[in-house]
Design an enzyme around this catalytic site. Structure first.
Site, PDB file in Angstrom:
ATOM      1  N   GLY A  25       0.845  -1.201   0.000  1.00  0.00           N
ATOM      2  CA  GLY A  25       0.000   0.000   0.000  1.00  0.00           C
ATOM      3  C   GLY A  25       0.871   1.239   0.000  1.00  0.00           C
ATOM      4  O   GLY A  25       1.383   1.646   1.054  1.00  0.00           O
ATOM      5  N   GLY A  27       0.396   4.435  -0.303  1.00  0.00           N
ATOM      6  CA  GLY A  27      -0.382   5.669  -0.186  1.00  0.00           C
ATOM      7  C   GLY A  27       0.234   6.582   0.849  1.00  0.00           C
ATOM      8  O   GLY A  27       1.452   6.562   1.076  1.00  0.00           O
ATOM      9  N   LEU A  29       0.071   6.845   4.281  1.00  0.00           N
ATOM     10  CA  LEU A  29       0.756   6.300   5.463  1.00  0.00           C
ATOM     11  C   LEU A  29       1.850   5.311   5.069  1.00  0.00           C
ATOM     12  O   LEU A  29       2.909   5.273   5.687  1.00  0.00           O
ATOM     13  CB  LEU A  29      -0.258   5.649   6.403  1.00  0.00           C
ATOM     14  CG  LEU A  29       0.171   5.582   7.861  1.00  0.00           C
ATOM     15  CD1 LEU A  29       0.493   6.954   8.422  1.00  0.00           C
ATOM     16  CD2 LEU A  29      -0.886   4.910   8.719  1.00  0.00           C
ATOM     17  N   ALA A 137      -0.507  10.921   8.053  1.00  0.00           N
ATOM     18  CA  ALA A 137       0.057  11.484   6.820  1.00  0.00           C
ATOM     19  C   ALA A 137      -1.071  11.686   5.824  1.00  0.00           C
ATOM     20  O   ALA A 137      -2.104  11.022   5.904  1.00  0.00           O
ATOM     21  CB  ALA A 137       1.101  10.538   6.235  1.00  0.00           C
ATOM     22  N   LYS A 189      -9.318   2.333  20.043  1.00  0.00           N
ATOM     23  CA  LYS A 189      -9.203   3.095  18.788  1.00  0.00           C
ATOM     24  C   LYS A 189     -10.501   3.002  17.994  1.00  0.00           C
ATOM     25  O   LYS A 189     -10.942   3.983  17.385  1.00  0.00           O
ATOM     26  CB  LYS A 189      -8.026   2.581  17.952  1.00  0.00           C
ATOM     27  CG  LYS A 189      -7.908   3.330  16.632  1.00  0.00           C
ATOM     28  CD  LYS A 189      -6.517   3.585  16.176  1.00  0.00           C
ATOM     29  CE  LYS A 189      -6.523   4.676  15.098  1.00  0.00           C
ATOM     30  NZ  LYS A 189      -5.457   4.579  14.151  1.00  0.00           N
ATOM     31  N   ASN A 193     -12.909   5.934  16.478  1.00  0.00           N
ATOM     32  CA  ASN A 193     -13.244   5.973  15.051  1.00  0.00           C
ATOM     33  C   ASN A 193     -14.744   5.922  14.793  1.00  0.00           C
ATOM     34  O   ASN A 193     -15.238   6.626  13.908  1.00  0.00           O
ATOM     35  CB  ASN A 193     -12.548   4.827  14.314  1.00  0.00           C
ATOM     36  CG  ASN A 193     -11.108   5.166  13.974  1.00  0.00           C
ATOM     37  OD1 ASN A 193     -10.765   6.332  13.786  1.00  0.00           O
ATOM     38  ND2 ASN A 193     -10.265   4.159  13.901  1.00  0.00           N
ATOM     39  N   ASN A 197     -15.431   9.535  13.012  1.00  0.00           N
ATOM     40  CA  ASN A 197     -15.332   9.467  11.546  1.00  0.00           C
ATOM     41  C   ASN A 197     -16.645   9.653  10.802  1.00  0.00           C
ATOM     42  O   ASN A 197     -16.743  10.537   9.936  1.00  0.00           O
ATOM     43  CB  ASN A 197     -14.646   8.158  11.130  1.00  0.00           C
ATOM     44  CG  ASN A 197     -13.172   8.378  10.811  1.00  0.00           C
ATOM     45  OD1 ASN A 197     -12.835   9.093   9.869  1.00  0.00           O
ATOM     46  ND2 ASN A 197     -12.298   7.793  11.603  1.00  0.00           N
ATOM     47  N   ASN A 256      -8.126  18.933  11.988  1.00  0.00           N
ATOM     48  CA  ASN A 256      -7.990  17.860  10.980  1.00  0.00           C
ATOM     49  C   ASN A 256      -9.331  17.471  10.392  1.00  0.00           C
ATOM     50  O   ASN A 256     -10.357  17.482  11.069  1.00  0.00           O
ATOM     51  CB  ASN A 256      -7.390  16.595  11.610  1.00  0.00           C
ATOM     52  CG  ASN A 256      -5.944  16.788  12.014  1.00  0.00           C
ATOM     53  OD1 ASN A 256      -5.419  17.902  11.968  1.00  0.00           O
ATOM     54  ND2 ASN A 256      -5.319  15.712  12.433  1.00  0.00           N
ATOM     55  N   ARG A 257      -9.261  17.048   9.119  1.00  0.00           N
ATOM     56  CA  ARG A 257     -10.414  16.388   8.509  1.00  0.00           C
ATOM     57  C   ARG A 257     -10.245  14.898   8.719  1.00  0.00           C
ATOM     58  O   ARG A 257      -9.224  14.333   8.288  1.00  0.00           O
ATOM     59  CB  ARG A 257     -10.450  16.654   7.009  1.00  0.00           C
ATOM     60  CG  ARG A 257     -10.884  18.048   6.654  1.00  0.00           C
ATOM     61  CD  ARG A 257     -10.746  18.226   5.159  1.00  0.00           C
ATOM     62  NE  ARG A 257     -11.332  19.468   4.727  1.00  0.00           N
ATOM     63  CZ  ARG A 257     -11.186  19.959   3.512  1.00  0.00           C
ATOM     64  NH1 ARG A 257     -10.483  19.311   2.612  1.00  0.00           N
ATOM     65  NH2 ARG A 257     -11.752  21.099   3.183  1.00  0.00           N
TER      66      ARG A 257
HETATM   67  N1  LIG Z   1      -3.272   8.477   6.557  1.00  0.00           N
HETATM   68  C1  LIG Z   1      -3.297   8.468   7.887  1.00  0.00           C
HETATM   69  O1  LIG Z   1      -2.973   9.472   8.538  1.00  0.00           O
HETATM   70  C2  LIG Z   1      -3.707   7.223   8.634  1.00  0.00           C
HETATM   71  C3  LIG Z   1      -3.540   7.172  10.037  1.00  0.00           C
HETATM   72  C4  LIG Z   1      -3.867   5.987  10.732  1.00  0.00           C
HETATM   73  C5  LIG Z   1      -4.359   4.905  10.033  1.00  0.00           C
HETATM   74  N2  LIG Z   1      -4.517   4.988   8.674  1.00  0.00           N
HETATM   75  C6  LIG Z   1      -5.031   3.818   7.978  1.00  0.00           C
HETATM   76  O2  LIG Z   1      -4.026   3.313   7.118  1.00  0.00           O
HETATM   77  C7  LIG Z   1      -4.623   2.735   5.945  1.00  0.00           C
HETATM   78  C8  LIG Z   1      -4.050   3.425   4.714  1.00  0.00           C
HETATM   79  O3  LIG Z   1      -4.439   4.789   4.753  1.00  0.00           O
HETATM   80  P1  LIG Z   1      -3.830   5.883   3.763  1.00  0.00           P
HETATM   81  O4  LIG Z   1      -4.310   7.187   4.233  1.00  0.00           O
HETATM   82  O5  LIG Z   1      -2.387   5.661   3.572  1.00  0.00           O
HETATM   83  O6  LIG Z   1      -4.602   5.484   2.403  1.00  0.00           O
HETATM   84  P2  LIG Z   1      -4.202   5.824   0.909  1.00  0.00           P
HETATM   85  O7  LIG Z   1      -3.397   7.070   0.831  1.00  0.00           O
HETATM   86  O8  LIG Z   1      -5.440   5.701   0.094  1.00  0.00           O
HETATM   87  O9  LIG Z   1      -3.218   4.618   0.536  1.00  0.00           O
HETATM   88  C9  LIG Z   1      -3.641   3.318   0.276  1.00  0.00           C
HETATM   89  C10 LIG Z   1      -2.784   2.806  -0.864  1.00  0.00           C
HETATM   90  O10 LIG Z   1      -3.041   1.429  -1.077  1.00  0.00           O
HETATM   91  C11 LIG Z   1      -2.973   1.202  -2.469  1.00  0.00           C
HETATM   92  N3  LIG Z   1      -3.640  -0.043  -2.837  1.00  0.00           N
HETATM   93  C12 LIG Z   1      -4.959  -0.301  -2.889  1.00  0.00           C
HETATM   94  N4  LIG Z   1      -5.171  -1.571  -3.295  1.00  0.00           N
HETATM   95  C13 LIG Z   1      -3.942  -2.107  -3.502  1.00  0.00           C
HETATM   96  C14 LIG Z   1      -3.501  -3.369  -3.917  1.00  0.00           C
HETATM   97  N5  LIG Z   1      -4.363  -4.356  -4.221  1.00  0.00           N
HETATM   98  N6  LIG Z   1      -2.177  -3.594  -4.041  1.00  0.00           N
HETATM   99  C15 LIG Z   1      -1.284  -2.623  -3.753  1.00  0.00           C
HETATM  100  N7  LIG Z   1      -1.654  -1.376  -3.352  1.00  0.00           N
HETATM  101  C16 LIG Z   1      -2.965  -1.149  -3.216  1.00  0.00           C
HETATM  102  C17 LIG Z   1      -3.645   2.417  -3.047  1.00  0.00           C
HETATM  103  O11 LIG Z   1      -3.333   2.521  -4.412  1.00  0.00           O
HETATM  104  P3  LIG Z   1      -4.183   3.525  -5.356  1.00  0.00           P
HETATM  105  O12 LIG Z   1      -3.710   4.902  -4.972  1.00  0.00           O
HETATM  106  O13 LIG Z   1      -3.742   3.106  -6.717  1.00  0.00           O
HETATM  107  O14 LIG Z   1      -5.622   3.292  -5.060  1.00  0.00           O
HETATM  108  C18 LIG Z   1      -3.049   3.510  -2.189  1.00  0.00           C
HETATM  109  O15 LIG Z   1      -1.832   3.975  -2.741  1.00  0.00           O
HETATM  110  C19 LIG Z   1      -6.138   2.942   6.126  1.00  0.00           C
HETATM  111  O16 LIG Z   1      -6.725   1.820   6.732  1.00  0.00           O
HETATM  112  C20 LIG Z   1      -6.213   4.130   7.075  1.00  0.00           C
HETATM  113  O17 LIG Z   1      -7.423   4.199   7.810  1.00  0.00           O
HETATM  114  C21 LIG Z   1      -4.203   6.106   7.957  1.00  0.00           C
END
Ligand SMILES: NC(=O)c1ccc[n+]([C@@H]2O[C@H](COP(=O)([O-])OP(=O)(O)OC[C@H]3O[C@@H](n4cnc5c(N)ncnc54)[C@H](OP(=O)(O)O)[C@@H]3O)[C@@H](O)[C@H]2O)c1
Length: 315
Positions: A25, A27, A29, A137, A189, A193, A197, A256-257
């Site tokens: 993943g 993305g 984080l 992030a 947690k 959420n 959320n 934050n959003r």
């Molecule tokens: N961001 C934060 O601050 C935060 C904090 C705590 C917890 N979390 C949790 O962490 C998780 C990730 O969050 P995020 O904000 O990082 O999400 P994000 O930015 O949407 O990143 C998720 C990534 O996973 C990729 N992905 C989806 N399906 C895939 C697959 N089959 N194989 C490989 N990659 C794949 C997506 O690719 P595409 O871009 O191509 O769709 C995207 O790049 C979530 O559960 C979130 O709730 C996030």
């Protein structure tokens, strides 16, 4: 040498045949963790497809610094000892199938919502479990493409058995430790959420607004409804402490959003089924009525359907 690793660079290491750590993943984080970890340990990043992997190998900006990831397409993942899953909850089964092919010792989800059972159902690694993190992030579009910005340092709690991963995180300068009672930490947690959320997403307000009228009554009602359900599952907080925990998080993240609001605003699927859906399943199993949470679930699903069913809908 792993044939998939040709042409890859990472800041401090040549690409190994088998990585000590990989992140599924790429993305917000996932890249935040990968960029921090890459200074301490060889870390592979598994992206959705080859195009994305090539983009990440060329370099992206993470926390104000260029980061050239050891990135692989999901169709050709490398072998790795330990995996961290950081796809959105709806992509968990796909990530588990990728994880299975990487022949890991252990697979750790740091996703929001409860995804451990789903991971376990689709991946037969010896150790599959879920921790929690308050690292944050977000991704931003820029003229040059995209950048990832950390939104605040936090702490990562890992289940027993994941000591090696905790040690790598600490070596990378992140706050992390093994939490013996990870199930309770996950429930605390989840409480936060399920309260913050959906409410933030439905009303499209930042977290801090939920502490004020007209939202505050609904916020507290969501906590009061969830509390007995989560208590039965092992939540260690009494009701006053549960309310105080949710209020403290909303206050500390006032500007934050919430991630669900960000998903709604971007027309993406939300993690409602792994968050509120998990609570609804617990409530049903325990015979609890949770009408406010049912309403949240239905409203967020309706917003998603409007986004996906409209001619302009994405997804
Ligand atoms: N961001 C934060 O601050 C935060 C904090 C705590 C917890 N979390 C949790 O962490 C998780 C990730 O969050 P995020 O904000 O990082 O999400 P994000 O930015 O949407 O990143 C998720 C990534 O996973 C990729 N992905 C989806 N399906 C895939 C697959 N089959 N194989 C490989 N990659 C794949 C997506 O690719 P595409 O871009 O191509 O769709 C995207 O790049 C979530 O559960 C979130 O709730 C996030």
């Amino acid at each position: 040498m792993n044939p998939n690793a040709a042409h890859m660079t990472s800041p401090a290491h040549a690409s190994p045949a088998r990585y000590p750590l990989a992140i599924i993943g790429a993305g917000a984080l996932g890249l935040h963790f990968a960029a921090r970890l890459a200074g301490a340990v060889p870390v592979a990043v598994v992206a959705r497809d080859a195009e994305r992997a090539a983009h990440l190998r060329a370099g992206v900006e993470v926390g104000g610094q260029p980061f050239r990831a050891d990135a692989f397409a999901a169709t050709r993942p490398p072998l790795a000892d330990w995996l961290i899953v950081l796809v959105k909850a709806g992509d968990t089964a796909a990530a588990a199938a990728i994880a299975e092919r990487m022949q890991p010792v252990g697979v750790l989800s740091l996703q929001n919502g409860l995804t451990g059972d789903l991971l376990r159902a689709h991946c037969r690694a010896a150790l599959v479990d879920q921790g929690i993190t308050t690292e944050g992030a977000y991704r931003e579009r820029t003229a040059a493409g995209e950048r990832v910005q950390p939104s605040g340092a936090g702490e990562t709690l890992l289940p027993p058995g994941f000591e090696a991963v905790a040690e790598m995180l600490v070596r990378a300068g992140l706050r992390a430790r093994v939490e013996p009672d990870i199930a309770r930490a996950r429930l605390a947690k989840l409480l936060v959420n399920v309260a913050i959320n959906p409410l933030a997403a439905i009303h499209r307000v930042p977290n801090g607004a939920l502490l004020e009228p007209p939202y505050r009554a609904a916020l507290d009602e969501l906590v009061r409804e969830a509390w007995p359900v989560l208590r039965t599952e092992g939540l260690a907080l009494d009701l006053d402490a549960a309310l105080a925990r949710v209020h403290a998080v909303a206050a500390a993240t006032a500007a934050n959003r919430a991630s669900m609001l960000q998903d709604v605003l971007a027309g993406r699927r939300t993690e409602i089924d792994a968050i509120t859906g998990a609570l609804l399943r617990m409530a049903e199993a325990g015979g609890f009525e949770v009408p406010a949470h049912r309403a949240m679930h239905a409203l967020v699903r309706r917003i998603e359907h409007a986004a996906f069913d409209s001619p302009e809908g994405r997804g």
